[in-house]
Write a protein that holds these residues in place. Structure first.
Motif, PDB file in Angstrom:
ATOM      1  N   GLY A 152      27.517  -7.489  23.857  1.00  0.00           N
ATOM      2  CA  GLY A 152      27.528  -8.321  25.059  1.00  0.00           C
ATOM      3  C   GLY A 152      26.161  -8.900  25.378  1.00  0.00           C
ATOM      4  N   ARG A 153      25.855  -8.967  26.661  1.00  0.00           N
ATOM      5  CA  ARG A 153      24.581  -9.532  27.100  1.00  0.00           C
ATOM      6  C   ARG A 153      23.643  -8.473  27.663  1.00  0.00           C
ATOM      7  NH1 ARG A 153      26.049 -14.592  30.670  1.00  0.00           N
ATOM      8  NH2 ARG A 153      24.532 -15.760  29.433  1.00  0.00           N
ATOM      9  N   SER A 154      23.991  -7.209  27.553  1.00  0.00           N
ATOM     10  CA  SER A 154      23.183  -6.144  28.133  1.00  0.00           C
ATOM     11  C   SER A 154      21.894  -5.940  27.346  1.00  0.00           C
ATOM     12  CB  SER A 154      23.978  -4.850  28.203  1.00  0.00           C
ATOM     13  OG  SER A 154      24.481  -4.524  26.936  1.00  0.00           O
TER      14      SER A 154
ATOM     15  N   ASN B   1      25.620 -12.943  14.247  1.00  0.00           N
ATOM     16  CA  ASN B   1      24.884 -12.202  15.273  1.00  0.00           C
ATOM     17  C   ASN B   1      24.371 -10.845  14.789  1.00  0.00           C
ATOM     18  OD1 ASN B   1      27.395 -11.024  15.056  1.00  0.00           O
ATOM     19  ND2 ASN B   1      27.667 -10.738  17.257  1.00  0.00           N
TER      20      ASN B   1
ATOM     21  N   PRO C 264      18.198  -6.709  23.124  1.00  0.00           N
ATOM     22  CA  PRO C 264      19.657  -6.559  23.247  1.00  0.00           C
ATOM     23  C   PRO C 264      20.117  -5.159  22.845  1.00  0.00           C
ATOM     24  CG  PRO C 264      19.092  -8.416  21.819  1.00  0.00           C
ATOM     25  CD  PRO C 264      17.820  -7.717  22.160  1.00  0.00           C
TER      26      PRO C 264
END
Length: 83
Positions: free
Chosen positions: A54-56, A38, A63
């Motif tokens: 995270g997904r924020s 990632n 991202p």
């Protein structure tokens, strides 16, 4: 194409460190001895990677990332990684 990786590489096409030809070939990254999938950007000489948190998302829909320092070992996926 050469078998040397750039010192700094980014997956973001807006970055001046983005190199589509190298990314198409496939890059693997070992960070502090662990395989990471990632990673958004890395710099070998300064010893850091930038990875999402995270997904924020930020206000541009990208991202949110955090810069983490450590040992960065990139390699081409089509070559056998050194153990």
């Amino acid at each position: 194409m050469t078998d040397t990786l750039p010192d700094r590489l980014s997956t973001d096409p807006r970055s001046k460190f983005h190199d589509a030809a190298v990314l198409e070939r496939g890059i693997g990254i070992r960070f502090n001895g662990e395989e990471k999938t990632n990673i958004e950007e890395y710099c070998i000489s300064e010893g850091w990677v930038r990875m999402p948190v995270g997904r924020s998302l930020d206000r541009r829909g990208q991202p949110m990332t955090i810069k983490v320092k450590g040992v960065v070992e990139p390699y081409f996926l089509d070559a056998t990684p050194e153990a």
